[in-house]
Design a protein around this motif. Structure first.
Motif, PDB file in Angstrom:
ATOM      1  N   ARG A 125      29.745 -25.978  20.446  1.00 33.39           N
ATOM      2  CA  ARG A 125      29.324 -24.577  20.428  1.00 33.39           C
ATOM      3  C   ARG A 125      30.498 -23.616  20.558  1.00 33.39           C
ATOM      4  O   ARG A 125      30.310 -22.405  20.562  1.00 33.39           O
ATOM      5  CB  ARG A 125      28.335 -24.308  21.568  1.00 33.39           C
ATOM      6  CG  ARG A 125      27.042 -25.086  21.477  1.00 33.39           C
ATOM      7  CD  ARG A 125      26.036 -24.539  22.462  1.00 33.39           C
ATOM      8  NE  ARG A 125      25.675 -23.172  22.138  1.00 33.39           N
ATOM      9  CZ  ARG A 125      25.087 -22.342  23.005  1.00 33.39           C
ATOM     10  NH1 ARG A 125      24.839 -22.745  24.231  1.00 33.39           N
ATOM     11  NH2 ARG A 125      24.775 -21.106  22.648  1.00 33.39           N
ATOM     12  N   GLU A 126      31.738 -24.155  20.667  1.00 35.62           N
ATOM     13  CA  GLU A 126      32.890 -23.291  20.890  1.00 35.62           C
ATOM     14  C   GLU A 126      33.125 -22.329  19.730  1.00 35.62           C
ATOM     15  O   GLU A 126      33.733 -21.274  19.905  1.00 35.62           O
ATOM     16  CB  GLU A 126      34.152 -24.134  21.128  1.00 35.62           C
ATOM     17  CG  GLU A 126      34.159 -24.912  22.438  1.00 35.62           C
ATOM     18  CD  GLU A 126      33.323 -26.173  22.390  1.00 35.62           C
ATOM     19  OE1 GLU A 126      32.783 -26.477  21.308  1.00 35.62           O
ATOM     20  OE2 GLU A 126      33.199 -26.845  23.426  1.00 35.62           O
ATOM     21  N   ALA A 127      32.651 -22.692  18.531  1.00 35.24           N
ATOM     22  CA  ALA A 127      32.875 -21.839  17.363  1.00 35.24           C
ATOM     23  C   ALA A 127      31.867 -20.701  17.275  1.00 35.24           C
ATOM     24  O   ALA A 127      31.995 -19.832  16.417  1.00 35.24           O
ATOM     25  CB  ALA A 127      32.822 -22.680  16.085  1.00 35.24           C
ATOM     26  N   GLN A 128      30.859 -20.687  18.132  1.00 30.67           N
ATOM     27  CA  GLN A 128      29.848 -19.636  18.096  1.00 30.67           C
ATOM     28  C   GLN A 128      30.365 -18.417  18.850  1.00 30.67           C
ATOM     29  O   GLN A 128      30.450 -18.406  20.069  1.00 30.67           O
ATOM     30  CB  GLN A 128      28.536 -20.131  18.713  1.00 30.67           C
ATOM     31  CG  GLN A 128      27.891 -21.269  17.943  1.00 30.67           C
ATOM     32  CD  GLN A 128      26.553 -21.675  18.534  1.00 30.67           C
ATOM     33  OE1 GLN A 128      26.061 -21.055  19.464  1.00 30.67           O
ATOM     34  NE2 GLN A 128      25.961 -22.721  17.990  1.00 30.67           N
ATOM     35  N   ARG A 129      30.729 -17.393  18.083  1.00 34.58           N
ATOM     36  CA  ARG A 129      31.285 -16.166  18.655  1.00 34.58           C
ATOM     37  C   ARG A 129      30.447 -14.983  18.177  1.00 34.58           C
ATOM     38  O   ARG A 129      30.096 -14.897  17.001  1.00 34.58           O
ATOM     39  CB  ARG A 129      32.748 -15.993  18.237  1.00 34.58           C
ATOM     40  CG  ARG A 129      33.649 -17.119  18.735  1.00 34.58           C
ATOM     41  CD  ARG A 129      34.992 -17.125  18.022  1.00 34.58           C
ATOM     42  NE  ARG A 129      35.756 -15.921  18.295  1.00 34.58           N
ATOM     43  CZ  ARG A 129      36.579 -15.778  19.320  1.00 34.58           C
ATOM     44  NH1 ARG A 129      36.734 -16.778  20.177  1.00 34.58           N
ATOM     45  NH2 ARG A 129      37.256 -14.674  19.505  1.00 34.58           N
ATOM     46  N   PHE A 130      30.151 -14.065  19.102  1.00 31.85           N
ATOM     47  CA  PHE A 130      29.286 -12.936  18.793  1.00 31.85           C
ATOM     48  C   PHE A 130      29.892 -11.659  19.366  1.00 31.85           C
ATOM     49  O   PHE A 130      30.449 -11.660  20.468  1.00 31.85           O
ATOM     50  CB  PHE A 130      27.884 -13.148  19.386  1.00 31.85           C
ATOM     51  CG  PHE A 130      27.218 -14.422  18.947  1.00 31.85           C
ATOM     52  CD1 PHE A 130      26.391 -14.444  17.844  1.00 31.85           C
ATOM     53  CD2 PHE A 130      27.440 -15.609  19.630  1.00 31.85           C
ATOM     54  CE1 PHE A 130      25.784 -15.620  17.435  1.00 31.85           C
ATOM     55  CE2 PHE A 130      26.842 -16.789  19.238  1.00 31.85           C
ATOM     56  CZ  PHE A 130      26.010 -16.790  18.134  1.00 31.85           C
ATOM     57  N   ALA A 131      29.773 -10.587  18.602  1.00 24.88           N
ATOM     58  CA  ALA A 131      30.221  -9.284  19.080  1.00 24.88           C
ATOM     59  C   ALA A 131      29.146  -8.690  19.981  1.00 24.88           C
ATOM     60  O   ALA A 131      27.950  -8.812  19.716  1.00 24.88           O
ATOM     61  CB  ALA A 131      30.505  -8.353  17.906  1.00 24.88           C
ATOM     62  N   ALA A 132      29.578  -8.057  21.062  1.00 24.57           N
ATOM     63  CA  ALA A 132      28.652  -7.414  22.000  1.00 24.57           C
ATOM     64  C   ALA A 132      29.191  -6.030  22.336  1.00 24.57           C
ATOM     65  O   ALA A 132      30.393  -5.866  22.572  1.00 24.57           O
ATOM     66  CB  ALA A 132      28.489  -8.250  23.263  1.00 24.57           C
ATOM     67  N   LYS A 133      28.304  -5.048  22.354  1.00 24.34           N
ATOM     68  CA  LYS A 133      28.699  -3.672  22.645  1.00 24.34           C
ATOM     69  C   LYS A 133      28.333  -3.331  24.089  1.00 24.34           C
ATOM     70  O   LYS A 133      27.210  -3.575  24.531  1.00 24.34           O
ATOM     71  CB  LYS A 133      28.008  -2.709  21.686  1.00 24.34           C
ATOM     72  CG  LYS A 133      28.413  -1.251  21.866  1.00 24.34           C
ATOM     73  CD  LYS A 133      27.731  -0.352  20.847  1.00 24.34           C
ATOM     74  CE  LYS A 133      28.255  -0.632  19.454  1.00 24.34           C
ATOM     75  NZ  LYS A 133      27.696   0.327  18.466  1.00 24.34           N
ATOM     76  N   ILE A 134      29.297  -2.781  24.820  1.00 25.78           N
ATOM     77  CA  ILE A 134      29.064  -2.419  26.215  1.00 25.78           C
ATOM     78  C   ILE A 134      28.058  -1.269  26.275  1.00 25.78           C
ATOM     79  O   ILE A 134      28.227  -0.242  25.615  1.00 25.78           O
ATOM     80  CB  ILE A 134      30.382  -2.024  26.902  1.00 25.78           C
ATOM     81  CG1 ILE A 134      31.336  -3.227  26.937  1.00 25.78           C
ATOM     82  CG2 ILE A 134      30.129  -1.512  28.316  1.00 25.78           C
ATOM     83  CD1 ILE A 134      32.693  -2.916  27.512  1.00 25.78           C
TER      84      ILE A 134
END
Length: 379
Positions: free
Chosen positions: A230-239
């Protein structure tokens, strides 16, 4: 006679020592001539001229996934479980009956209360007619009205008790595991199950040390899943928010970011990694093959020309930053525009004669051409 013998012996000794000295001198001269004729050790390496690049340093902190809607269902009143209408992992809709307690006693009391209310209403209507005819006092009329209101309140109270023994879904979502069975006594405030809302977006909470720069609302961070494959699963998150104060115990600021469509990839309370970018800097970045490392230090070899216009290796101790794939960030110790060795730098030592390999730039290739010398390459 004795003096003549001593002089003869001394002369023989002097001649012998002189002969040996002359023979040794000839050997040394021959060795020096042979050494001059032997090729000087050298090495051929690929080269790189250092350049600056915008570098955005980053750091990671731990984060925790938080569902936007989550509640632990509990019963306010005790009772015997009459019905269980869910299993762990079921999707439910708002208002669905999940669990009910036995309300037979309350239902009987409710039927009695309704009959009492019917009687009180009839008595109140009769009193209303009689008071207009002045056949009963106002006090008797008020008493009949109060008795009717009390009967209504008793019904509402019993209906409230029955409703509290019906555990329904407060919103649509997925329920957790069920641990109770029909017929089991359920004490008040027992944890029945957990329901997580079906909102597609999800939150992630994380803490940033006081020593780091403060983050702003609407700033973007990167969320990375933790776990096998799962290390390749990257997601952008907005504060979307931050705590009103710094944590007194840890001197950390708590932030909350939102991941669009994150509920399909993460679960509530899941641990993740948060990557936060720092302020951009202009730093030297070199091929990783240029850096030589040992237990004490890291260094590169600069190629400098000697008096004969030949290149020699010169050791430069450097401070390393982050490694970016096949490149290495240099924080200090190396200036822009420096000619350094890359592939083959492990063969070098300070002062060694170096033959840089040609580059595609003809002007640079001409600049790299050393003076011809008798050399032998080190393997």
């Amino acid at each position: 006679m004795h003096i003549k013998s001593w002089l003869t012996a001394l002369l023989i000794i002097v001649i012998t020592i002189g002969g040996l000295g002359f023979f040794k001198f000839q050997q040394i001269q021959a060795a020096m001539a042979m050494a001059e004729a032997f090729p000087e050790p050298s090495a051929a390496v690929k080269t790189h001229i250092t350049q600056s690049r915008e570098y955005v340093p980053s750091y990671q902190v731990n984060g925790q996934i938080v569902a936007k809607q989550i509640v632990q269902l509990q019963n306010e009143l005790p009772g015997i479980i009459y019905q269980v209408n869910f299993a762990g992992g079921d999707k439910v809709n708002k208002g669905d009956l999940l669990l009910s307690l036995n309300t037979s006693e309350e239902q009987a009391q409710l039927a009695s209360a309704k009959a009492t209310l019917k009687l009180r209403k009839s008595n109140f209507a009769r009193m209303a007619t009689l008071v207009k005819q002045n056949k009963v006092s106002q006090q008797e009329f008020d008493l009949a009205e109060a008795e009717m209101d009390i009967a209504k309140s008793n019904i509402e109270n019993l209906q409230s008790i029955i409703a509290k023994k019906q555990i329904v879904a407060p919103f649509s979502g997925v329920v957790g595991l069920d641990t109770y069975q029909v017929g089991q006594f359920l004490p008040s405030n027992s944890a029945i199950t957990t329901i997580v809302g079906d909102d597609a977006n999800i939150w992630v909470d994380f803490q940033v040390p006081q020593t780091k720069r403060r983050l702003n609302v609407n700033e973007t961070v990167v969320v990375t899943a933790i776990g096998q494959n799962r290390e390749a699963q990257r997601f952008a998150a907005k504060i979307v928010g931050q705590n009103a104060q710094m944590q007194a115990s840890s001197r950390h600021m708590i932030y909350r970011a939102e991941i669009n469509d994150g509920a399909t990839h993460f679960r509530h309370n899941e641990l993740v990694k948060i990557t936060i970018n720092a302020k951009a800097q202009q730093l030297v970045v070199v091929p990783n093959s240029a850096v030589v490392r040992n237990q004490l230090e890291s260094f590169v070899y600069q190629l400098v020309k000697d008096d004969n216009k030949a290149y020699r290796a010169q050791k430069l101790v450097v401070s390393l930053g982050e490694r970016l794939g096949d490149e290495q960030v240099i924080l200090s110790g190396l200036e822009i525009g420096t000619l350094i060795a890359t592939e083959g730098s492990f063969k070098l030592r300070p002062g060694l004669l170096v033959y840089p390999e040609m580059t595609d730039d003809s002007s640079l290739s001409a600049a790299l051409m050393p003076m011809p010398r008798n050399t032998v390459e080190l393997n």
